[in-house]
Design a protein around this motif. Structure first.
Motif, PDB file in Angstrom:
ATOM      1  N   LEU A 196       0.825  -1.203   0.000  1.00  0.00           N
ATOM      2  CA  LEU A 196       0.000   0.000   0.000  1.00  0.00           C
ATOM      3  C   LEU A 196       0.865   1.261   0.000  1.00  0.00           C
ATOM      4  CD1 LEU A 196      -2.749  -1.052   2.579  1.00  0.00           C
ATOM      5  CD2 LEU A 196      -2.911  -1.021   0.089  1.00  0.00           C
ATOM      6  N   ALA A 197       2.103   1.114  -0.443  1.00  0.00           N
ATOM      7  CA  ALA A 197       3.011   2.259  -0.504  1.00  0.00           C
ATOM      8  C   ALA A 197       4.148   1.942  -1.460  1.00  0.00           C
ATOM      9  CB  ALA A 197       3.576   2.581   0.880  1.00  0.00           C
ATOM     10  N   THR A 198       4.740   2.983  -2.025  1.00  0.00           N
ATOM     11  CA  THR A 198       5.912   2.809  -2.877  1.00  0.00           C
ATOM     12  C   THR A 198       6.672   4.125  -2.944  1.00  0.00           C
ATOM     13  OG1 THR A 198       6.695   1.961  -5.018  1.00  0.00           O
ATOM     14  CG2 THR A 198       4.844   3.484  -5.076  1.00  0.00           C
ATOM     15  N   ALA A 199       7.936   4.034  -3.316  1.00  0.00           N
ATOM     16  CA  ALA A 199       8.766   5.216  -3.533  1.00  0.00           C
ATOM     17  C   ALA A 199       9.462   5.051  -4.880  1.00  0.00           C
ATOM     18  CB  ALA A 199       9.789   5.377  -2.413  1.00  0.00           C
ATOM     19  N   ILE A 200       9.809   6.158  -5.505  1.00  0.00           N
ATOM     20  CA  ILE A 200      10.466   6.113  -6.806  1.00  0.00           C
ATOM     21  C   ILE A 200      11.648   7.070  -6.798  1.00  0.00           C
ATOM     22  CG2 ILE A 200       8.877   7.840  -7.779  1.00  0.00           C
ATOM     23  CD1 ILE A 200       9.076   6.292 -10.441  1.00  0.00           C
ATOM     24  N   THR A 201      12.786   6.602  -7.314  1.00  0.00           N
ATOM     25  CA  THR A 201      13.991   7.426  -7.338  1.00  0.00           C
ATOM     26  C   THR A 201      13.916   8.456  -8.464  1.00  0.00           C
ATOM     27  OG1 THR A 201      15.205   5.962  -8.824  1.00  0.00           O
ATOM     28  CG2 THR A 201      15.364   5.512  -6.448  1.00  0.00           C
ATOM     29  N   VAL A 202      14.792   9.435  -8.391  1.00  0.00           N
ATOM     30  CA  VAL A 202      14.869  10.463  -9.424  1.00  0.00           C
ATOM     31  C   VAL A 202      15.149   9.814 -10.783  1.00  0.00           C
ATOM     32  CG1 VAL A 202      16.243  12.408 -10.265  1.00  0.00           C
ATOM     33  CG2 VAL A 202      15.531  12.321  -7.864  1.00  0.00           C
ATOM     34  N   LYS A 203      16.117   8.910 -10.822  1.00  0.00           N
ATOM     35  CA  LYS A 203      16.470   8.267 -12.086  1.00  0.00           C
ATOM     36  C   LYS A 203      15.312   7.456 -12.653  1.00  0.00           C
ATOM     37  CE  LYS A 203      19.737   5.037 -14.247  1.00  0.00           C
ATOM     38  NZ  LYS A 203      19.954   5.921 -15.409  1.00  0.00           N
ATOM     39  N   ASP A 204      14.643   6.665 -11.810  1.00  0.00           N
ATOM     40  CA  ASP A 204      13.538   5.827 -12.294  1.00  0.00           C
ATOM     41  C   ASP A 204      12.367   6.679 -12.769  1.00  0.00           C
ATOM     42  OD1 ASP A 204      14.971   3.547 -11.831  1.00  0.00           O
ATOM     43  OD2 ASP A 204      13.996   3.069  -9.928  1.00  0.00           O
ATOM     44  N   LEU A 205      12.088   7.761 -12.055  1.00  0.00           N
ATOM     45  CA  LEU A 205      11.011   8.654 -12.486  1.00  0.00           C
ATOM     46  C   LEU A 205      11.382   9.338 -13.797  1.00  0.00           C
ATOM     47  CD1 LEU A 205       8.314  10.031 -12.057  1.00  0.00           C
ATOM     48  CD2 LEU A 205       9.437  11.665 -10.532  1.00  0.00           C
ATOM     49  N   ASN A 206      12.624   9.751 -13.922  1.00  0.00           N
ATOM     50  CA  ASN A 206      13.085  10.393 -15.153  1.00  0.00           C
ATOM     51  C   ASN A 206      12.988   9.422 -16.329  1.00  0.00           C
ATOM     52  OD1 ASN A 206      14.550  12.989 -16.063  1.00  0.00           O
ATOM     53  ND2 ASN A 206      15.765  11.377 -17.006  1.00  0.00           N
ATOM     54  N   THR A 207      13.405   8.175 -16.113  1.00  0.00           N
ATOM     55  CA  THR A 207      13.331   7.155 -17.166  1.00  0.00           C
ATOM     56  C   THR A 207      11.889   6.904 -17.574  1.00  0.00           C
ATOM     57  OG1 THR A 207      15.341   6.082 -16.365  1.00  0.00           O
ATOM     58  CG2 THR A 207      13.893   4.769 -17.748  1.00  0.00           C
ATOM     59  N   LEU A 208      10.993   6.865 -16.589  1.00  0.00           N
ATOM     60  CA  LEU A 208       9.573   6.644 -16.869  1.00  0.00           C
ATOM     61  C   LEU A 208       9.006   7.770 -17.723  1.00  0.00           C
ATOM     62  CD1 LEU A 208       6.911   5.339 -14.420  1.00  0.00           C
ATOM     63  CD2 LEU A 208       6.493   7.485 -15.611  1.00  0.00           C
ATOM     64  N   LEU A 209       9.339   9.017 -17.383  1.00  0.00           N
ATOM     65  CA  LEU A 209       8.814  10.154 -18.130  1.00  0.00           C
ATOM     66  C   LEU A 209       9.368  10.214 -19.549  1.00  0.00           C
ATOM     67  CD1 LEU A 209       8.881  12.967 -15.401  1.00  0.00           C
ATOM     68  CD2 LEU A 209       6.976  11.493 -16.058  1.00  0.00           C
ATOM     69  N   LEU A 210      10.674   9.970 -19.687  1.00  0.00           N
ATOM     70  CA  LEU A 210      11.267   9.983 -21.029  1.00  0.00           C
ATOM     71  C   LEU A 210      10.720   8.831 -21.865  1.00  0.00           C
ATOM     72  CD1 LEU A 210      15.012  10.912 -20.341  1.00  0.00           C
ATOM     73  CD2 LEU A 210      13.096  12.412 -20.912  1.00  0.00           C
ATOM     74  N   GLY A 211      10.403   7.708 -21.213  1.00  0.00           N
ATOM     75  CA  GLY A 211       9.802   6.572 -21.918  1.00  0.00           C
ATOM     76  C   GLY A 211       8.418   6.890 -22.450  1.00  0.00           C
ATOM     77  N   MET A 212       7.776   7.904 -21.886  1.00  0.00           N
ATOM     78  CA  MET A 212       6.475   8.354 -22.375  1.00  0.00           C
ATOM     79  C   MET A 212       6.622   9.282 -23.574  1.00  0.00           C
ATOM     80  SD  MET A 212       4.630   9.144 -18.707  1.00  0.00           S
ATOM     81  CE  MET A 212       3.194   9.874 -19.493  1.00  0.00           C
ATOM     82  N   GLY A 213       7.856   9.587 -23.935  1.00  0.00           N
ATOM     83  CA  GLY A 213       8.100  10.486 -25.056  1.00  0.00           C
ATOM     84  C   GLY A 213       8.113  11.956 -24.669  1.00  0.00           C
ATOM     85  N   LEU A 214       8.192  12.249 -23.361  1.00  0.00           N
ATOM     86  CA  LEU A 214       8.208  13.641 -22.912  1.00  0.00           C
ATOM     87  C   LEU A 214       9.596  14.255 -23.115  1.00  0.00           C
ATOM     88  CD1 LEU A 214       6.140  13.347 -19.616  1.00  0.00           C
ATOM     89  CD2 LEU A 214       5.346  13.776 -21.947  1.00  0.00           C
ATOM     90  N   LEU A 215       9.629  15.527 -23.476  1.00  0.00           N
ATOM     91  CA  LEU A 215      10.891  16.213 -23.717  1.00  0.00           C
ATOM     92  C   LEU A 215      11.570  16.569 -22.403  1.00  0.00           C
ATOM     93  CD1 LEU A 215       9.876  18.622 -26.621  1.00  0.00           C
ATOM     94  CD2 LEU A 215      11.122  16.455 -26.786  1.00  0.00           C
ATOM     95  N   GLU A 216      12.879  16.442 -22.399  1.00  0.00           N
ATOM     96  CA  GLU A 216      13.649  16.789 -21.218  1.00  0.00           C
ATOM     97  C   GLU A 216      13.812  18.298 -21.110  1.00  0.00           C
ATOM     98  OE1 GLU A 216      16.001  16.070 -24.787  1.00  0.00           O
ATOM     99  OE2 GLU A 216      14.885  14.625 -23.580  1.00  0.00           O
ATOM    100  N   ASN A 217      14.138  18.736 -19.888  1.00  0.00           N
ATOM    101  CA  ASN A 217      14.372  20.148 -19.577  1.00  0.00           C
ATOM    102  C   ASN A 217      13.161  21.032 -19.868  1.00  0.00           C
ATOM    103  OD1 ASN A 217      17.070  19.554 -18.833  1.00  0.00           O
ATOM    104  ND2 ASN A 217      17.667  19.601 -20.989  1.00  0.00           N
ATOM    105  N   MET A 218      11.977  20.424 -19.821  1.00  0.00           N
ATOM    106  CA  MET A 218      10.720  21.168 -19.973  1.00  0.00           C
ATOM    107  C   MET A 218       9.752  20.712 -18.889  1.00  0.00           C
ATOM    108  SD  MET A 218       9.881  21.276 -24.059  1.00  0.00           S
ATOM    109  CE  MET A 218       8.276  21.986 -23.656  1.00  0.00           C
ATOM    110  N   PRO A 219       9.032  21.636 -18.248  1.00  0.00           N
ATOM    111  CA  PRO A 219       8.045  21.226 -17.243  1.00  0.00           C
ATOM    112  C   PRO A 219       6.831  20.588 -17.896  1.00  0.00           C
ATOM    113  CG  PRO A 219       7.981  23.601 -17.554  1.00  0.00           C
ATOM    114  CD  PRO A 219       9.136  23.102 -18.368  1.00  0.00           C
ATOM    115  N   HIS A 220       6.343  19.522 -17.296  1.00  0.00           N
ATOM    116  CA  HIS A 220       5.166  18.820 -17.820  1.00  0.00           C
ATOM    117  C   HIS A 220       4.130  18.693 -16.718  1.00  0.00           C
ATOM    118  CE1 HIS A 220       7.219  17.628 -21.564  1.00  0.00           C
ATOM    119  NE2 HIS A 220       8.288  17.443 -20.794  1.00  0.00           N
ATOM    120  N   ASN A 221       2.896  19.030 -17.032  1.00  0.00           N
ATOM    121  CA  ASN A 221       1.791  18.880 -16.084  1.00  0.00           C
ATOM    122  C   ASN A 221       1.374  17.410 -16.048  1.00  0.00           C
ATOM    123  OD1 ASN A 221       1.282  21.714 -15.320  1.00  0.00           O
ATOM    124  ND2 ASN A 221       0.830  21.954 -17.492  1.00  0.00           N
TER     125      ASN A 221
END
Length: 272
Positions: free
Chosen positions: A105-130
Motif C-alpha cells: 500500500l506504498a511505494t517510492a520512486i527514485t529520481v532516475k527511475d522517475l526520469n526514465t519513466l517520463l522519457l519513456g512516455m516520449g516527454l521532452l527533457e528540460n521542460m516542465p510537464h503537467n
C-alpha cells in the motif's frame, strides 16, 4: 395411491429446491470495494536533476480498497499499478507511464527511475510537464479495477544520455563518398549529420556495400571518434551499439542511400 404420489412429488421438489439453495450459498459473489485514496509525499513542482539520480523523488501511499465477497473480505492477491499521464490525456496515452506494486500500500520512486519513466512516455527533457498520477487496484484474474483520486504535479525531466552529446557529428570511412577524412582536411558538409533532437543526429547518404564507417564530432580529428562496441566490422549492419573510440562499423551488403540515426541517449545507431 394418488395421495402417496403427491407426497413423493412434494418431497422431491423440496429436495431439489434445498439442494439448489445450498449450491447458491457456496458460490463466491463479488460485492464491490472502495476506490483507494492516493497521497503523495509532495505536490510542489519537481525539477529532476541527474546529480540526484539515486535520491528519492516521490513516495506514495494509498488506502486498502477492501474488495468484498459474499464470503467476506477478499483473500485473493490484490495488485496495484501507479499510473502517470499528462494533464488532459485522461490516462489514454498509448505510452502511459506505469509502475507495478504487488500487494503493498506504498511505494517510492527514485529520481532516475522517475526520469526514465517520463522519457519513456516520449516527454521532452528540460521542460516542465503537467502530470497526473493515480493508482489502479485489481484482484488477480479479475476485471474489476478500482481507480484512486488523481494527484497533479508539475515535473521537469532531465536529459539522461549514455555519452555526452556533441555539438556536431560527421560520418567518415571507406563506405562514405569522401572516404576516410584526413587531419587538416576542410570540412565536407555533405558528411555532416543534422541534429534532430537534444540527443539524436540523422544523415541520409549513399553508403558503399560491405565497407566501413565511423562517426566523429570534429571533422578531421580522430581523437573523439565513435564506433562499434565490439571488434571491427562485427556489428549488425542494420544498427547496433556504439561507444567512444569503438571499432569500425560495417555497412549493409547493397550500395544505396541510407538514413543513419545516431542517438546519444541510448548509445545506439540505426541504418535504414
Amino acid at each position: 395411491m394418488k395421495n402417496i404420489l403427491k407426497q413423493i412429488f412434494f418431497l422431491t421438489t423440496l429436495l431439489v429446491v434445498f439442494a439448489s439453495c445450498k449450491k447458491d450459498e457456496n458460490k463466491n459473489y463479488f460485492e464491490g470495494g472502495t476506490a483507494p485514496v492516493l497521497k503523495a509525499s509532495s505536490t510542489t513542482p519537481l525539477v529532476l536533476l541527474i546529480a540526484n539520480k539515486d535520491n528519492q523523488a516521490l513516495s506514495f501511499t494509498w488506502t486498502n480498497p477492501n474488495y468484498q465477497f459474499n464470503t467476506g473480505p477478499s483473500s485473493q492477491d490484490v495488485t496495484y499499478t501507479l499510473q502517470f499521464d499528462t494533464t488532459g490525456a485522461n490516462f489514454t496515452n498509448p505510452k502511459i507511464g506505469e509502475k507495478s506494486i504487488p500487494k503493498d500500500l506504498a511505494t517510492a520512486i527514485t529520481v532516475k527511475d522517475l526520469n526514465t519513466l517520463l522519457l519513456g512516455m516520449g516527454l521532452l527533457e528540460n521542460m516542465p510537464h503537467n502530470m497526473e498520477i493515480r493508482v489502479k487496484s485489481n484482484i488477480t484474474n479479475s476485471n474489476v479495477p478500482l481507480y484512486s483520486n488523481v494527484i497533479k504535479i508539475i515535473i521537469t525531466p532531465y536529459l539522461d544520455v549514455v555519452y555526452p552529446v556533441p555539438a556536431k557529428l560527421y560520418i567518415t570511412g571507406s563506405a562514405s563518398p569522401a572516404s576516410w577524412m584526413g587531419g587538416g582536411d576542410p570540412e565536407n558538409v555533405s558528411q555532416r549529420f543534422t541534429k534532430v533532437s537534444s540527443s539524436k543526429f540523422e544523415l541520409t547518404i549513399v553508403l558503399s556495400a560491405n565497407n566501413s564507417m565511423l562517426f566523429v564530432p570534429v571533422y578531421g580529428d580522430w581523437n573523439n571518434k565513435y564506433g562499434f562496441t565490439g571488434s571491427n566490422n562485427a556489428n549488425n549492419v542494420n544498427g547496433d551499439s556504439f561507444k567512444p573510440d569503438g571499432g569500425d562499423i560495417k555497412t549493409p551488403a547493397v550500395t544505396k542511400s541510407y538514413k543513419i540515426t545516431v542517438d546519444f541517449k541510448t548509445g545506439k545507431y540505426t541504418v535504414e
